[in-house]
Scaffold this active site. Structure first.
Site, mmCIF file in Angstrom:
data_model
loop_
_atom_site.group_PDB
_atom_site.id
_atom_site.type_symbol
_atom_site.label_atom_id
_atom_site.label_comp_id
_atom_site.label_asym_id
_atom_site.label_seq_id
_atom_site.Cartn_x
_atom_site.Cartn_y
_atom_site.Cartn_z
ATOM 1 N N ASP A 64 51.902 -7.049 72.160
ATOM 2 C CA ASP A 64 51.854 -6.897 70.703
ATOM 3 C C ASP A 64 51.066 -5.656 70.283
ATOM 4 O O ASP A 64 50.661 -5.534 69.122
ATOM 5 C CB ASP A 64 51.201 -8.131 70.062
ATOM 6 C CG ASP A 64 52.105 -9.357 70.092
ATOM 7 O OD1 ASP A 64 53.286 -9.208 70.434
ATOM 8 O OD2 ASP A 64 51.620 -10.459 69.786
ATOM 9 N N ASP B 11 45.465 -13.162 81.380
ATOM 10 C CA ASP B 11 45.026 -12.211 80.359
ATOM 11 C C ASP B 11 44.908 -10.820 80.968
ATOM 12 O O ASP B 11 44.898 -10.656 82.199
ATOM 13 C CB ASP B 11 43.688 -12.642 79.774
ATOM 14 C CG ASP B 11 43.839 -13.750 78.737
ATOM 15 O OD1 ASP B 11 44.981 -14.016 78.316
ATOM 16 O OD2 ASP B 11 42.814 -14.353 78.344
ATOM 17 N N ASP C 294 42.529 -8.775 81.412
ATOM 18 C CA ASP C 294 41.362 -8.431 82.228
ATOM 19 C C ASP C 294 41.288 -9.222 83.530
ATOM 20 O O ASP C 294 40.233 -9.257 84.170
ATOM 21 C CB ASP C 294 40.079 -8.626 81.423
ATOM 22 C CG ASP C 294 40.004 -9.990 80.752
ATOM 23 O OD1 ASP C 294 41.062 -10.569 80.476
ATOM 24 O OD2 ASP C 294 38.885 -10.464 80.480
ATOM 25 N N ASP D 211 44.207 -22.299 73.762
ATOM 26 C CA ASP D 211 44.187 -22.941 75.073
ATOM 27 C C ASP D 211 43.509 -24.308 75.019
ATOM 28 O O ASP D 211 44.005 -25.290 75.575
ATOM 29 C CB ASP D 211 43.490 -22.029 76.093
ATOM 30 C CG ASP D 211 42.191 -21.426 75.564
ATOM 31 O OD1 ASP D 211 41.732 -21.808 74.460
ATOM 32 O OD2 ASP D 211 41.620 -20.561 76.242
#
Length: 487
Positions: free
Chosen positions: A93, A148, A150, A241
């Protein structure tokens, strides 16, 4: 003693009692850990023949991650799994040049024969939850793995996790986080301590004792049907989550936690980035509590599960209590020392036993379970206490936002591709503008410094150890804020 002093002491004692109850809960988590996990009561994975491997979609939610997106996509391209059963979705995004970087990495994997799609939304409706849900709507895979930006999964990640889904009752498997840049700074070392306690003790104790625990948003795998049965990803909280985890478990889903499987991640290296992350987690947890606790308590679940889940979802209220305590502590010390007929000078010792000591034991156990040199890693424990206190205004704002129904956008934690001690984050994009909220922290720092002088002049030595935890906390956070601002 006047009525104002009495009211202040009653209020002060009430806060201490509430904080002590949450402190006792940490003792309870340690008890559950030793009772269940140390007795090795665990679900074992069954061997799976390669022709029976389920299909997997790997979702990579991305938003403005130019410094880490390439290494993430390349790491996923190294996953050891049958190519004909593996699909990758780059849910990007981004509004900056991250899109171009992602597309280049996606193109390289396509040339290598991977099934990989690049998906971009011009409008970030639902933020990360919206991106995951859109990706889910075009996937027909049996399992959904999420990483994610990272995170860096090992090549054998799926081979270690997928076999647990041979049990049709298992809906989600969460792995433990590791840290690429643990030794980068004092701040990253303390974050590693905090997260080790969360995963090693909280997750392990909750899972093995049959209580609710949560998917952490990354480094885990879901059964696709379990997500759909729970109502899908929803963007009405900042912790999608945690929200989905509780909805799924309320619907009867069973989760597995694998403390022995580790997925490396990058810790925030700036104090504003860390506070931004903590704000999102704190606010999201309270939002989930408001959303799901009524349903939880109406369910037929055992009382022990309901109570522990309630403590889990509401624990961030402690930050509001700490913020108020920061103001009341110095005043209460003077009031108590003026009482000649009540022996209240040992009050801080009781607080120490129920709160400070419980936290010390909590992190001591987690480090001893993980590292041979665990004693050396505990050198940062005093600053850990301080950091928890020093960010209480930041996290109190998150809790109060929920109470007063104030909306804030989803702000992801900045990542800079930091791995080595000599890696630099200065002059890079994605800096935070949350420095304006540091004014309150500086005010409390000088407020406590003023009372420190008065304590020394009046020889209030017994009150100093507990008081100094607050002073150290605000001093640490303010120092890091100044250092980052100057840089």
């Amino acid at each position: 003693m006047d009525i104002i002093s009495i009211a202040l002491l009653v209020f002060y004692f009430s806060i201490l009692v509430l904080l002590s109850l949450y402190g006792i809960h940490r003792y309870f988590i340690v008890y559950l850990f030793y009772k269940y996990y140390k007795n090795k009561r665990r679900i074992k994975a069954e061997a799976v023949e390669i022709e029976h491997f389920p299909t997997v979609t790997v979702q990579l939610p991305i938003y403005n991650e130019k410094y880490v997106v390439t290494r993430l996509i390349e790491a996923v391209g190294q996953l050891e799994y049958p190519r004909d059963r593996l699909n990758i979705q780059v849910l990007d995004d981004s509004t900056d040049q991250t899109q171009e970087i992602s597309l280049a990495a996606v193109h390289r994997l396509k040339e290598e024969g991977f099934s990989i799609q690049f998906m971009h939304r011009a409008i970030r409706k639902g933020y990360k939850a919206g991106a995951l849900q859109e990706g889910l709507s075009v996937s027909s895979a049996d399992l959904i793995a999420i990483f994610d930006a990272d995170f860096l999964p090992d090549p054998d990640f799926l081979l270690k996790v997928v076999p647990y889904f041979t049990d049709p009752q298992i809906s989600m498997v969460q792995t433990r986080w590791g840290y690429l840049n643990r030794e980068y700074s004092l701040l990253t070392r303390i974050q590693a301590l905090l997260l080790d306690g969360h995963f090693v003790l909280e997750h392990t104790a909750r899972y093995f004792s049959g209580r609710f625990f949560n998917f952490n948003g990354t480094a885990g795998v879901w059964r696709r049907q379990a997500i759909l049965d729970a109502g899908g990803w929803q963007g009405d909280t900042l912790t999608e989550d945690l929200d989905l985890s509780y909805r799924a478990q309320l619907a009867g889903a069973q989760f597995v936690f694998l403390p022995h499987v580790v997925c490396l991640s990058e810790l925030p290296v700036t104090i504003t980035g860390f506070k931004q992350q903590q704000f999102r987690w704190a606010k999201g947890a309270i939002q989930v509590a408001r959303k799901l606790l009524p349903t939880l308590w109406k369910s037929s679940l055992p009382l022990s599960v309901k109570l522990e889940a309630t403590v889990h979802l509401t624990s961030n209220v402690c930050y509001v209590l700490l913020a108020v305590l920061s103001l009341l502590l110095p005043l209460s010390v003077f009031i108590r020392h003026s009482l000649t007929d009540w022996n209240m000078k040992w009050l801080e010792l009781l607080v120490f036993i129920f709160t400070v000591l419980s936290i010390s034991i909590f992190y001591l156990v987690s480090q001893r379970e993980l590292y041979p040199d665990w004693r050396w890693k505990l050198r940062d424990l005093p600053i850990l206490f301080g950091l928890g206190i020093g960010i209480c205004l930041n996290n109190s704002r998150a809790v109060l936002d929920v109470i007063f129904a104030r909306e804030t956008p989803f702000e992801r934690t900045p990542k800079y591709g930091i791995k080595q001690i000599n890696d630099k984050w200065r002059n890079k994009l994605y800096g935070s503008n949350d420095g304006k909220y540091a004014i309150g922290e500086f005010f409390l720092l000088f407020y406590l410094l003023f009372f420190l002088i008065l304590f020394v002049l009046n020889e209030f030595w017994l009150s100093l150890p507990f008081f100094l935890l607050f002073l150290i906390g605000y001093a640490f956070v303010c120092t890091l804020t100044l250092k980052q601002t100057v840089r």
